[in-house]
Design a protein around this motif. Structure first.
Motif, short mmCIF file in Angstrom:
data_model
loop_
_atom_site.label_atom_id
_atom_site.label_comp_id
_atom_site.label_asym_id
_atom_site.label_seq_id
_atom_site.Cartn_x
_atom_site.Cartn_y
_atom_site.Cartn_z
N ASN A 1 -2.00 53.60 50.67
CA ASN A 1 -1.48 54.95 50.86
C ASN A 1 0.04 55.05 50.73
O ASN A 1 0.58 56.15 50.66
CB ASN A 1 -1.91 55.53 52.22
N ASP A 2 0.76 53.93 50.71
CA ASP A 2 2.22 53.99 50.60
C ASP A 2 2.69 53.82 49.16
O ASP A 2 3.88 53.66 48.89
CB ASP A 2 2.88 52.93 51.48
N ASP B 1 -6.75 61.01 48.09
CA ASP B 1 -6.15 61.61 49.28
C ASP B 1 -5.08 60.70 49.86
O ASP B 1 -4.80 59.60 49.34
CB ASP B 1 -7.22 61.95 50.33
N ARG B 2 -4.44 61.12 50.93
CA ARG B 2 -3.30 60.38 51.48
C ARG B 2 -3.72 59.11 52.20
O ARG B 2 -2.87 58.29 52.53
CB ARG B 2 -2.50 61.30 52.41
N SER B 3 -5.01 58.97 52.44
CA SER B 3 -5.49 57.72 53.02
C SER B 3 -5.87 56.70 51.95
O SER B 3 -6.24 55.57 52.28
CB SER B 3 -6.71 57.99 53.92
N GLY C 1 -2.67 67.75 49.77
CA GLY C 1 -3.05 66.47 50.37
C GLY C 1 -3.79 65.57 49.40
O GLY C 1 -4.36 64.56 49.81
N ARG D 1 -3.46 63.67 45.36
CA ARG D 1 -2.66 63.37 44.18
C ARG D 1 -3.60 63.05 43.02
O ARG D 1 -4.73 62.60 43.24
CB ARG D 1 -1.69 62.22 44.43
N ASP E 1 -0.03 66.78 45.65
CA ASP E 1 1.10 66.01 46.16
C ASP E 1 1.92 65.42 45.01
O ASP E 1 3.16 65.45 45.04
CB ASP E 1 0.61 64.85 47.04
N HIS F 1 6.37 65.92 40.71
CA HIS F 1 5.95 66.61 41.94
C HIS F 1 6.50 68.03 41.93
O HIS F 1 7.39 68.36 41.13
CB HIS F 1 6.39 65.84 43.19
N LEU G 1 4.14 57.87 50.56
CA LEU G 1 3.72 58.79 51.60
C LEU G 1 4.93 59.40 52.32
O LEU G 1 4.94 60.60 52.64
CB LEU G 1 2.81 58.07 52.61
N VAL H 1 6.32 62.18 50.19
CA VAL H 1 5.51 63.40 50.22
C VAL H 1 5.77 64.18 51.51
O VAL H 1 5.92 65.41 51.50
CB VAL H 1 4.02 63.05 50.09
#
Length: 582
Positions: A29-30, A57-59, A90, A92, A117, A137, A164, A167
């Motif tokens: 996620n990073d 998603d962000r996870s 939320g 990408r 994102d 973005h 992350l 974002v």
């Protein structure tokens, strides 16, 4: 669990298995992508000779795995309801480019309209490996020329962590720009959109949009910007696909949630625009109906507004699915019976019939009021005029009443009557009516005809004109046209030019026109108005005309008048009074 969609025709079982395996992977996620997963995407993309992408998603979980053509991918429908109040969705998008091309216009448009994102494209080399990455973005600056920021090209060995955090910083910047706005400007933000064909347009686009802006202000909508074209409306999207896309991009950049069209949209147009834009779409008719629904206070007014809303809605019902159709006939049913659309249409039709019956009953009660006044030989003066011309303010000034009077369009909807006493024991009934407007929706025009028919028994009409409005001549013409359509142009009319104090404060000259000039708010010119009304109502010709009219009226039983400080109020406000008469 991720979904596989897109151009899957012609794929072999082992290729589908590879895609399924790819959809089960998880990205750190990073980082916007990891080199290993990017390589897997590029390998399968080179094998299929098609673009392959994923929404992440962000996870780091993949929501959709998408297979496209050699030049594009089709992003599936994404739920409009986001889990937070932030500007970003939320998700990408990561996808491959078979050709050595940077992010194209379609990529950037999807980024903004879907509020993603990030969007990243990996260029696939001849060996099926990622050659370099292009990313972009949304631009958090609402005043910038472009709604996106294109980042420098990155090679595989240059991928850095901290995605992350970046974002979240973007969202914080979005929030900071919004916090700088006034409280009234944070919600219900809208763009006005109009198309005006020069050959058929009676008013300038600027004046028409100015009136629409006033309608928005009355409805509590904050107008951010406006767009218009001088051409015939496009049959599909009103303004054309390219212009609509431009407006939608600006809408995301300016944090706009509404598009308000200065015309009545056809059902197909509304659906097409709504499918294209992740925004709420309303037209001029919906806006006026909403204002009427908000301001109607009496039972009569509420019924008329509901009737107009249902007639507007009836042609716009759509059938989403027929899974819950009502099954009828035979054991187990021998056909779909009534579908949801048919049931909806039938119920709306039944409600319309009930409302029309109730309004007929109320119309009879208004007729009783009118006959009572005729019986007691009390002249009736009707106040008519364009909306926000100052009719209710004038009624308050002449009768010392407290009828709602605001500097808004359609602040008063319910017809209200008050008694005015003259010297020599003379009385008149002064009746305020709903304001007129250009292009009043047909549903409302028909619904309020019964209310406006009361003006047919008026002995005099006061045509109130906002002389401070630059378009007051066109407004006078609009009122005259509506009066003619109701066959009220034969009723004697006295033109009253209101708001002369606004002209004086703006250092403008008072026009040389035939009529009375007053200021209802300050009381200037009211004595001259009362004198003129008295001369019109009690000259020999007017008295003879009233006597002749009374002879033609149907006789009704004697009614005992009840004392009232403020006179009589028509509509359901009279209901208790009418019951005592019976």
């Amino acid at each position: 669990m991720s979904k596989l969609s897109g151009n899957l025709n012609g794929l072999k079982p082992n290729q589908l298995k590879k895609l399924k395996s790819l959809s089960e992977k998880r990205v750190r996620n990073d980082s916007f992508i990891t080199h290993d997963i990017a390589r897997n995407f590029c390998e399968i993309s080179r094998e299929l000779s098609r673009q392959v992408g994923a929404t992440i998603d962000r996870s780091g979980y993949i929501h959709h795995l998408i297979v496209g053509t050699d030049s594009s991918i089709q992003i599936p429908f994404l739920d409009r309801i986001r889990t937070s109040q932030s500007r970003l969705r939320g998700l990408r998008l990561f996808h491959t480019h078979i050709k050595d091309d940077p992010l194209n216009q379609e990529d950037l448009t999807d980024l903004v309209l879907l509020r993603l994102d990030y969007i990243t494209a990996a260029v696939v080399d001849e060996q099926g490996l990622p050659k370099y990455y292009y990313s972009s973005h949304i631009n958090p600056d609402p005043n910038s020329e472009n709604p996106w920021v294109i980042l420098p090209r990155v090679y595989p060995g240059q991928i850095q962590e901290g995605f992350l955090t970046e974002v979240l910083e973007l969202e914080a910047e979005f929030s900071s720009h919004k916090s700088e706005l006034k409280e009234s400007q944070k919600t219900n933000r809208a763009f006005l959109v109009g198309t005006y064909e020069p050959r058929t347009q009676k008013r300038s686009p600027e004046s028409s949009l100015a009136e629409l802006k006033e309608l928005c202000r009355t409805a509590g909508i904050h107008v951010v910007d406006q767009y218009y074209q001088k051409k015939a409306p496009d049959s599909s999207t009103v303004v054309g696909k390219g212009k609509l896309q431009e407006i939608m991009l600006k809408a995301v950049q300016k944090d706009v949630e509404l598009l308000v069209f200065d015309l009545e949209l056809a059902p197909a147009q509304a659906k097409k625009i709504s499918d294209t834009a992740d925004l709420k779409i309303i037209d001029r008719t919906q806006l006026i109906l909403d204002i009427f629904a908000k301001n109607a206070k009496s039972r009569d007014g509420k019924l008329q507004v509901e009737l107009a809303q249902l007639k507007y809605l009836k042609g716009r019902l759509s059938e989403l699915d027929d899974n819950m159709s009502r099954l009828t006939g035979g054991i187990g049913g021998r056909g779909p019976g009534e579908t949801k659309l048919e049931i909806g249409n039938r119920r709306v039709g039944e409600r319309i019939n009930r409302l029309e019956q109730e309004l007929k009953s109320l119309r009879k009660r208004r007729e009783l009021n009118r006959k009572r006044r005729t019986r007691n030989e009390i002249p009736v003066v009707g106040i008519v005029g364009y909306t926000n011309a100052g009719k209710s303010t004038l009624l308050n000034a002449l009768t010392h009443s407290e009828v709602i009077a605001e500097d808004k369009l359609f602040a008063t909807l319910d017809p209200t009557t008050r008694r005015v006493r003259f010297p020599e024991e003379r009385e008149i009934i002064l009746s305020d009516t709903v304001g007129f407007i250009h292009d009043l929706p047909p549903e409302l025009s028909n619904a309020f005809k019964a209310t406006l028919e009361e003006l047919g028994d008026a002995d005099l009409l006061l045509h109130v004109v906002d002389v401070s409005n630059p378009e007051f001549i066109q407004q006078m013409e609009a009122v005259d046209n509506i009066l003619s359509s109701l066959d009220l142009n034969k009723v004697p009319q006295l033109v009253v030019f209101n708001k002369v104090d606004s002209l004086i404060s703006q250092d403008k000259e008072i026009p040389s026109l035939d009529g009375l000039f007053i200021s209802a708010s300050s009381g200037s010119g009211l004595e001259a108005l009362l004198d003129s009304m008295e001369k019109h109502l009690w000259n020999s010709d007017a008295i003879e005309a009233r006597n002749e009219l009374r002879k033609k009226k149907q006789e009704i039983p004697e009614l005992q008048l009840l004392p009232s400080d403020s006179g009589f109020v028509d509509g359901m406000e009279d209901e208790n009074l009418l019951r005592k008469f019976h």
